[in-house]
Design an enzyme around this catalytic site. Sequence first.
Site, PDB file in Angstrom:
ATOM      1  N   CYS A 292       0.849  -1.201   0.000  1.00 13.75           N
ATOM      2  CA  CYS A 292       0.000   0.000   0.000  1.00 13.75           C
ATOM      3  C   CYS A 292       0.882   1.248   0.000  1.00 13.75           C
ATOM      4  CB  CYS A 292      -0.893  -0.014   1.241  1.00 13.75           C
ATOM      5  SG  CYS A 292      -2.001   1.405   1.295  1.00 13.75           S
TER       6      CYS A 292
ATOM      7  N   CYS B 296       0.630   4.654   6.968  1.00 14.43           N
ATOM      8  CA  CYS B 296       0.010   4.478   8.293  1.00 14.43           C
ATOM      9  C   CYS B 296       0.966   3.684   9.189  1.00 14.43           C
ATOM     10  CB  CYS B 296      -1.322   3.745   8.149  1.00 14.43           C
ATOM     11  SG  CYS B 296      -2.349   4.417   6.830  1.00 14.43           S
TER      12      CYS B 296
ATOM     13  N   CYS C 279       0.402  -0.072  10.272  1.00 15.05           N
ATOM     14  CA  CYS C 279      -0.111  -1.073   9.328  1.00 15.05           C
ATOM     15  C   CYS C 279       0.959  -1.953   8.703  1.00 15.05           C
ATOM     16  CB  CYS C 279      -0.917  -0.371   8.232  1.00 15.05           C
ATOM     17  SG  CYS C 279      -1.771  -1.560   7.171  1.00 15.05           S
TER      18      CYS C 279
ATOM     19  N   CYS D  19     -16.946  -8.577   5.221  1.00 10.10           N
ATOM     20  CA  CYS D  19     -16.245  -7.320   4.964  1.00 10.10           C
ATOM     21  C   CYS D  19     -14.980  -7.566   4.148  1.00 10.10           C
ATOM     22  CB  CYS D  19     -15.899  -6.668   6.297  1.00 10.10           C
ATOM     23  SG  CYS D  19     -15.013  -5.118   6.095  1.00 10.10           S
TER      24      CYS D  19
ATOM     25  N   CYS E  71     -19.828  -5.334   3.355  1.00 15.63           N
ATOM     26  CA  CYS E  71     -19.068  -4.163   3.786  1.00 15.63           C
ATOM     27  C   CYS E  71     -17.746  -4.191   3.025  1.00 15.63           C
ATOM     28  CB  CYS E  71     -18.816  -4.251   5.289  1.00 15.63           C
ATOM     29  SG  CYS E  71     -17.804  -2.902   5.928  1.00 15.63           S
TER      30      CYS E  71
ATOM     31  N   CYS F 204     -19.455   2.869   8.356  1.00 11.71           N
ATOM     32  CA  CYS F 204     -18.754   2.153   9.421  1.00 11.71           C
ATOM     33  C   CYS F 204     -17.483   2.947   9.668  1.00 11.71           C
ATOM     34  CB  CYS F 204     -18.433   0.734   8.955  1.00 11.71           C
ATOM     35  SG  CYS F 204     -17.390  -0.176  10.108  1.00 11.71           S
TER      36      CYS F 204
ATOM     37  N   ARG G 227     -18.281  -2.152  17.567  1.00 10.43           N
ATOM     38  CA  ARG G 227     -17.554  -3.404  17.323  1.00 10.43           C
ATOM     39  C   ARG G 227     -16.228  -3.449  18.072  1.00 10.43           C
ATOM     40  NH1 ARG G 227     -17.042  -3.351  12.104  1.00 10.43           N
ATOM     41  NH2 ARG G 227     -19.235  -3.907  12.068  1.00 10.43           N
TER      42      ARG G 227
HETATM   43  N1  SAM Z   1      -6.621   0.770   3.081  1.00  8.29           N
HETATM   44  C1  SAM Z   1      -7.907   1.111   3.568  1.00  8.29           C
HETATM   45  C2  SAM Z   1      -7.891   2.235   4.571  1.00  8.29           C
HETATM   46  O1  SAM Z   1      -6.925   2.325   5.336  1.00  8.29           O
HETATM   47  O2  SAM Z   1      -8.840   2.993   4.610  1.00  8.29           O
HETATM   48  C3  SAM Z   1      -8.667  -0.061   4.131  1.00  8.29           C
HETATM   49  C4  SAM Z   1      -7.937  -1.146   4.929  1.00  8.29           C
HETATM   50  S1  SAM Z   1      -7.253  -0.665   6.498  1.00  8.29           S
HETATM   51  C5  SAM Z   1      -6.251  -2.026   6.919  1.00  8.29           C
HETATM   52  C6  SAM Z   1      -8.649  -0.652   7.583  1.00  8.29           C
HETATM   53  C7  SAM Z   1      -8.437  -0.233   9.010  1.00  8.29           C
HETATM   54  O3  SAM Z   1      -7.796  -1.273   9.738  1.00  8.29           O
HETATM   55  C8  SAM Z   1      -7.559   0.975   9.280  1.00  8.29           C
HETATM   56  O4  SAM Z   1      -8.249   2.172   9.097  1.00  8.29           O
HETATM   57  C9  SAM Z   1      -7.196   0.787  10.736  1.00  8.29           C
HETATM   58  O5  SAM Z   1      -8.120   1.459  11.564  1.00  8.29           O
HETATM   59  C10 SAM Z   1      -7.307  -0.728  10.943  1.00  8.29           C
HETATM   60  N2  SAM Z   1      -5.996  -1.326  11.233  1.00  8.29           N
HETATM   61  C11 SAM Z   1      -5.001  -1.530  10.344  1.00  8.29           C
HETATM   62  N3  SAM Z   1      -3.914  -2.072  10.934  1.00  8.29           N
HETATM   63  C12 SAM Z   1      -4.231  -2.220  12.242  1.00  8.29           C
HETATM   64  C13 SAM Z   1      -3.505  -2.711  13.377  1.00  8.29           C
HETATM   65  N4  SAM Z   1      -2.257  -3.149  13.273  1.00  8.29           N
HETATM   66  N5  SAM Z   1      -4.135  -2.727  14.573  1.00  8.29           N
HETATM   67  C14 SAM Z   1      -5.414  -2.268  14.675  1.00  8.29           C
HETATM   68  N6  SAM Z   1      -6.131  -1.789  13.636  1.00  8.29           N
HETATM   69  C15 SAM Z   1      -5.554  -1.756  12.436  1.00  8.29           C
HETATM   70  C1  DTB Z   2     -11.546  -2.009  11.205  1.00  3.39           C
HETATM   71  O1  DTB Z   2     -11.797  -0.979  11.845  1.00  3.39           O
HETATM   72  N1  DTB Z   2     -10.860  -3.040  11.675  1.00  3.39           N
HETATM   73  C2  DTB Z   2     -10.685  -4.041  10.655  1.00  3.39           C
HETATM   74  C3  DTB Z   2     -11.607  -3.531   9.539  1.00  3.39           C
HETATM   75  N2  DTB Z   2     -11.926  -2.221   9.971  1.00  3.39           N
HETATM   76  C4  DTB Z   2     -11.180  -3.573   8.140  1.00  3.39           C
HETATM   77  C5  DTB Z   2      -9.273  -4.241  10.273  1.00  3.39           C
HETATM   78  C6  DTB Z   2      -8.387  -4.652  11.417  1.00  3.39           C
HETATM   79  C7  DTB Z   2      -7.041  -4.912  10.882  1.00  3.39           C
HETATM   80  C8  DTB Z   2      -6.121  -5.465  11.900  1.00  3.39           C
HETATM   81  C9  DTB Z   2      -4.753  -5.651  11.413  1.00  3.39           C
HETATM   82  C10 DTB Z   2      -4.568  -6.653  10.324  1.00  3.39           C
HETATM   83  O2  DTB Z   2      -5.259  -7.681  10.259  1.00  3.39           O
HETATM   84  O3  DTB Z   2      -3.662  -6.429   9.511  1.00  3.39           O
HETATM   85 FE1  SF4 Z   3      -2.799   1.193   3.402  1.00  2.00          FE
HETATM   86 FE2  SF4 Z   3      -2.780  -0.018   5.770  1.00  2.00          FE
HETATM   87 FE3  SF4 Z   3      -3.018   2.612   5.655  1.00  2.00          FE
HETATM   88 FE4  SF4 Z   3      -5.071   1.066   4.815  1.00  2.00          FE
HETATM   89  S1  SF4 Z   3      -4.281   1.232   6.892  1.00  2.00           S
HETATM   90  S2  SF4 Z   3      -4.233   2.879   3.798  1.00  2.00           S
HETATM   91  S3  SF4 Z   3      -3.900  -0.675   3.978  1.00  2.00           S
HETATM   92  S4  SF4 Z   3      -1.218   1.428   4.969  1.00  2.00           S
END
Ligand code: SAM
Ligand code: DTB
Ligand code: SF4
Length: 320
Positions: A46, A50, A53, A90, A122, A182, A254
């Site tokens: 990506c 973030c 992530c 989702c 979703c 959401c 959630r």
């Molecule tokens: N790329 C898209 C975005 O960021 O909008 C969608 C996927 S992203 C992985 C969805 C959400 O997962 C993020 O907004 C974040 O709140 C959550 N998330 C990602 N990594 C996480 C982590 N290590 N621990 C907890 N929540 C996480």
């Molecule tokens: C949200 O708020 N939590 C979910 C969903 N939206 C997409 C994602 C959690 C991701 C946790 C880290 C991972 O699995 O990489």
């Molecule tokens: Fe990309 Fe992860 Fe950020 Fe979503 S949360 S925009 S997958 S880096």
Amino acid sequence: MRDRVGVIYRRPLLELVFEAASVHRAHHDPAEVQCATLLSIKTGACPEDCKYCSQSAHYDTGLERETLMEPNEVVAAAERARAAGADRFCMGAAWRGPRDGRDFDSVLDMVQRVKALGLETCATLGMLTAEQATRLAAAGLDYYNHNLDTSPEYYGEVISTRTWQDRLDTLAEVRASGMKVCCGGILGMGESEEDRIGLLHALAEQDPPPESVPINALVPMAGTPLGDVAPLPWDQLLRAVATARILMPRAWVRLSAGRESMSEEQQALCFLAGANSIFLGERLLTAPNRGRADDAALLAKLGLRSVRAPEPVVSQTIEV
Ligand code: SAM
Ligand code: DTB
Ligand code: SF4
């Protein structure tokens, strides 16, 4: 007002939980927990940075990058999730936003076919244009997940490749398209209590407030800048869940990422305080989740049961 949110959040803990439980019971069947299943339809590489992530291309997390899954594979996964008791399916993609063309058309196809299975749908695909939001809504997407993640003040400490305003802009497009919103955040990223209050305020201040509010506890991912942050004290997560329930009485709250490292007792308190939705299954997007058998045993122990795709009553919030 943000001050009022702070007053709620900082109430004596058991007073806060008691009030949240009362609000929960006034608006929901307290025995019902919505069970959603997540699938990463496009993993890794990506362009966003973030700091939490595993999927950001900016950090070396050892994750294998994958291209967008085939719709047939996604539909097969949704069928398995339905058979295992999921109410909502989702689909998450590691994109800054979808690119129009073959990939986006493929996502529309997935949405239509998952919806046809009788599951609530979703997706979380990053930023959307107005046209993309409209096309997703027309394909039958019930909810779009787009998190504010943290307070507006702390946002820039966590993500530099997009702004808080970018998030609000996409949320407005989602609303305008008629899809349900959401929207939640992550706790335990080194933010202050005031930041957690700021996030909850920003979530509840949306008009109308989100129908679904994921509260994620950071899952520390090795190789990311937040890979070794100290865990969030349990009472802070409980306070956030309870405050979200009081501010957004009708929403699905959630208990999302991070349940794997929570005790059953901690989760039980969160359900008491108004959490009424979880992710079921061994995997979130890239991180492990509690297994189905453990969750089935926990729900049975607490006298909770899953619901299949009920409609939350029209959203409303109290004055903040
Ligand atoms: N790329 C898209 C975005 O960021 O909008 C969608 C996927 S992203 C992985 C969805 C959400 O997962 C993020 O907004 C974040 O709140 C959550 N998330 C990602 N990594 C996480 C982590 N290590 N621990 C907890 N929540 C996480
Ligand atoms: C949200 O708020 N939590 C979910 C969903 N939206 C997409 C994602 C959690 C991701 C946790 C880290 C991972 O699995 O990489
Ligand atoms: Fe990309 Fe992860 Fe950020 Fe979503 S949360 S925009 S997958 S880096």
